[in-house]
Write a protein that holds these residues in place. Structure first.
Motif, PDB file in Angstrom:
ATOM      1  N   SER A 189       6.888  22.233  61.789  1.00  0.00           N
ATOM      2  CA  SER A 189       6.634  23.345  61.208  1.00  0.00           C
ATOM      3  C   SER A 189       4.855  23.640  60.740  1.00  0.00           C
ATOM      4  O   SER A 189       4.587  24.673  60.372  1.00  0.00           O
ATOM      5  N   ARG A 190       4.002  22.709  61.388  1.00  0.00           N
ATOM      6  CA  ARG A 190       2.595  22.778  61.354  1.00  0.00           C
ATOM      7  C   ARG A 190       2.252  21.986  62.534  1.00  0.00           C
ATOM      8  O   ARG A 190       2.884  21.196  63.200  1.00  0.00           O
ATOM      9  N   THR A 233      -6.846  15.187  57.688  1.00  0.00           N
ATOM     10  CA  THR A 233      -6.335  16.008  58.767  1.00  0.00           C
ATOM     11  C   THR A 233      -6.102  17.275  58.420  1.00  0.00           C
ATOM     12  O   THR A 233      -5.669  17.545  57.319  1.00  0.00           O
ATOM     13  N   LEU A 234      -6.401  18.330  59.307  1.00  0.00           N
ATOM     14  CA  LEU A 234      -6.024  19.536  58.923  1.00  0.00           C
ATOM     15  C   LEU A 234      -4.864  20.135  59.550  1.00  0.00           C
ATOM     16  O   LEU A 234      -4.283  19.634  60.775  1.00  0.00           O
ATOM     17  N   THR A 235      -4.042  21.061  58.895  1.00  0.00           N
ATOM     18  CA  THR A 235      -2.897  21.552  59.265  1.00  0.00           C
ATOM     19  C   THR A 235      -2.856  22.877  59.223  1.00  0.00           C
ATOM     20  O   THR A 235      -3.350  23.576  58.453  1.00  0.00           O
ATOM     21  N   PHE A 236      -2.156  23.541  60.508  1.00  0.00           N
ATOM     22  CA  PHE A 236      -2.276  24.945  60.366  1.00  0.00           C
ATOM     23  C   PHE A 236      -0.596  25.501  60.847  1.00  0.00           C
ATOM     24  O   PHE A 236       0.039  24.748  61.409  1.00  0.00           O
ATOM     25  N   PRO A 237      -0.315  26.620  60.589  1.00  0.00           N
ATOM     26  CA  PRO A 237       0.932  27.253  60.822  1.00  0.00           C
ATOM     27  C   PRO A 237       0.817  27.241  62.492  1.00  0.00           C
ATOM     28  O   PRO A 237      -0.197  27.824  62.922  1.00  0.00           O
ATOM     29  N   PRO A 238       1.554  27.067  63.172  1.00  0.00           N
ATOM     30  CA  PRO A 238       1.840  27.240  64.592  1.00  0.00           C
ATOM     31  C   PRO A 238       1.235  28.775  65.158  1.00  0.00           C
ATOM     32  O   PRO A 238       0.268  28.469  66.023  1.00  0.00           O
ATOM     33  N   ALA A 297      -1.165  30.418  63.658  1.00  0.00           N
ATOM     34  CA  ALA A 297      -2.468  30.491  63.411  1.00  0.00           C
ATOM     35  C   ALA A 297      -3.199  29.577  64.442  1.00  0.00           C
ATOM     36  O   ALA A 297      -4.225  29.964  64.872  1.00  0.00           O
ATOM     37  N   PHE A 298      -2.601  28.428  64.871  1.00  0.00           N
ATOM     38  CA  PHE A 298      -3.195  27.528  65.737  1.00  0.00           C
ATOM     39  C   PHE A 298      -3.219  28.081  67.128  1.00  0.00           C
ATOM     40  O   PHE A 298      -4.276  28.061  67.650  1.00  0.00           O
TER      41      PHE A 298
END
Length: 66
Positions: A29-30, A43-48, A50-51
């Motif tokens: 999911s990220r 750690t940075l996480t993004f919605p797919p 946005a990435f």
């Protein structure tokens, strides 16, 4: 999160040892991103989506500085 994730190092690693890059993990999911030189730090996480948009922007040609 980071222990179970399968991290992949960028194929565009700099330097002879390939230590100047980021690592990416697909968490379903990220998308997680971390510094390969400091993997235990933030750690940075993004919605797919946005990435994906971010990666496409990196690939697009940019005007040369004047």
């Amino acid at each position: 999160m980071t222990a179970a994730a399968q991290w992949k190092k960028s194929s565009f690693s700099g330097g002879g040892e390939g230590n100047d890059c980021v690592e990416v993990a697909d968490l379903r999911s990220r998308i997680a991103v971390r510094d390969s030189k400091a993997p235990t730090r933030a750690t940075l996480t993004f919605p797919p989506a946005a990435f994906t948009t971010f990666l496409e922007a990196l690939k697009s040609p940019h005007p040369s500085p004047r």
